[in-house]
Design an enzyme around this catalytic site. Structure first.
Site: not given
Length: 270
Positions: A2-3, A52, A258
Site C-alpha cells: 500500500p502507498e 506508509k 520493483r
C-alpha cells in the site's frame, strides 16, 4: 505494498470509527496479546499516518501502536461488533464498529523515543501539512542515484510507492534513470506539488488516478483500465501497450527492486 494515500485514508477512517470512544482491544492471533490487553478499555485518541506508517494513540498511555502493513497486511473496518474471527487477526478493535488487522509487517507498541526514531528515518510525506519538500530536495540534488530509485527511498520521500513514482515521472516527462543531481529544482517543485494533489485524490477515492481529463476513457473513446489496482494511469503495468499521449509502446525495467514503467518517447529529458 500500500502507498501513502492508503495509510492516510485508513487513519481518517479509524478516527471516524473510534476516536473519542472506549474500545475493546484484543489479539485473537496472540502475537500482540500483552500489548492489546494493556490498551483494552482505553479511549482511542488519534490515528495518524506518516508515509506508509500508521500510529494509533490512546488516552493515558504514553506508548503508541505502530503499524506497517508491508506487502500483505490489511486493516479492515466493519460496522457492528462481535464478528467471528476470520484468519489470523493480529489486532482487533471494537466499539460501535470493528477493525481487524491481518498480516502486517509490524504491529508493536512503541515508546515516544522509539516513535521518534521511526519518524526520524522518514523523508517528508506529501500528504502532511507539516512536510518540508526542501528536505527531499537536499537529498535528491546531491545524488548520482537515478530519480526513479530516489522516489522509492522512504528516507528521501515518505509514502510514494511504485505506482506514484512511475506516474509522476511520466506526467513531468522525466527520464527515470536521470541522476537526482541533474533534476532541475523547478521540475522537482512541480513534481512535489503534483504528488500532493494526486495522493490527496487517492485518499478521497481510495484508488490511484493519474490521467488528465483529456486522456480519460470517455474523452479518448477507449475502454476503462482493467487491473486489480484500479484507477486510470498512464504507464503503470501498461508495458507493451501504446502510450496514451504518443502511442509509443510503454517499457518496463527493474529499478530499486520493483518494476518501473515509462514511455521512451515522452520521457527523454532529465
Amino acid at each position: 505494498m500500500p502507498e501513502g494515500h492508503t495509510l492516510h485514508r485508513l487513519a481518517r477512517d479509524l478516527e471516524a470509527a473510534f476516536a473519542g470512544r472506549r474500545v475493546r482491544s484484543a489479539s485473537p492471533q496472540g502475537r500482540f496479546a500483552a500489548e492489546a490487553a494493556r490498551l483494552d478499555g482505553r479511549v482511542l485518541e488519534s490515528a495518524e499516518a506518516f508515509g506508509k506508517h500508521l500510529f494509533v494513540a490512546f488516552a493515558d498511555v504514553p506508548e503508541q501502536v505502530h503499524v506497517h502493513l508491508g506487502l500483505y497486511g490489511s486493516f479492515v473496518i466493519s460496522p457492528g461488533v462481535g464478528h467471528p474471527v476470520v484468519g489470523q487477526v493480529r489486532w482487533r478493535l471494537e466499539a460501535q464498529a470493528s477493525a481487524d488487522l491481518r498480516g502486517p509487517n509490524a504491529c508493536e507498541l512503541l515508546t515516544p523515543p522509539e516513535v521518534d526514531a521511526v519518524l526520524g528515518r522518514l523523508g517528508p510525506d506529501p500528504l502532511r501539512a507539516d512536510a518540508d519538500p526542501d528536505r527531499a530536495w537536499h537529498r535528491i540534488h546531491r545524488s548520482q542515484v537515478p530519480i526513479a530509485a530516489l522516489l522509492m527511498d522512504q528516507s528521501v520521500l515518505a509514502g510514494v510507492g511504485n505506482v506514484y513514482r512511475a506516474e509522476v515521472l511520466f506526467r513531468h516527462r522525466v527520464a527515470p534513470m536521470t541522476a537526482g543531481r541533474r533534476l532541475p529544482r523547478v521540475r522537482w517543485n512541480a513534481m512535489w506539488d503534483d504528488l500532493r494533489e494526486l495522493m490527496q485524490v487517492g485518499v478521497e477515492r481510495g484508488r490511484i488516478d493519474t490521467v488528465r481529463p483529456e486522456h480519460e476513457p470517455e474523452a479518448m473513446g477507449r475502454d476503462p483500465r482493467a487491473d486489480d489496482h484500479g484507477g486510470e494511469v498512464y504507464v503503470y503495468r501498461r508495458d507493451g501497450q501504446p502510450c496514451l499521449v504518443c502511442a509509443t509502446p510503454i517499457r518496463r525495467r527493474l529499478v530499486a527492486g520493483r518494476n518501473l514503467f515509462w514511455c521512451p518517447s515522452c520521457q527523454q529529458r532529465g
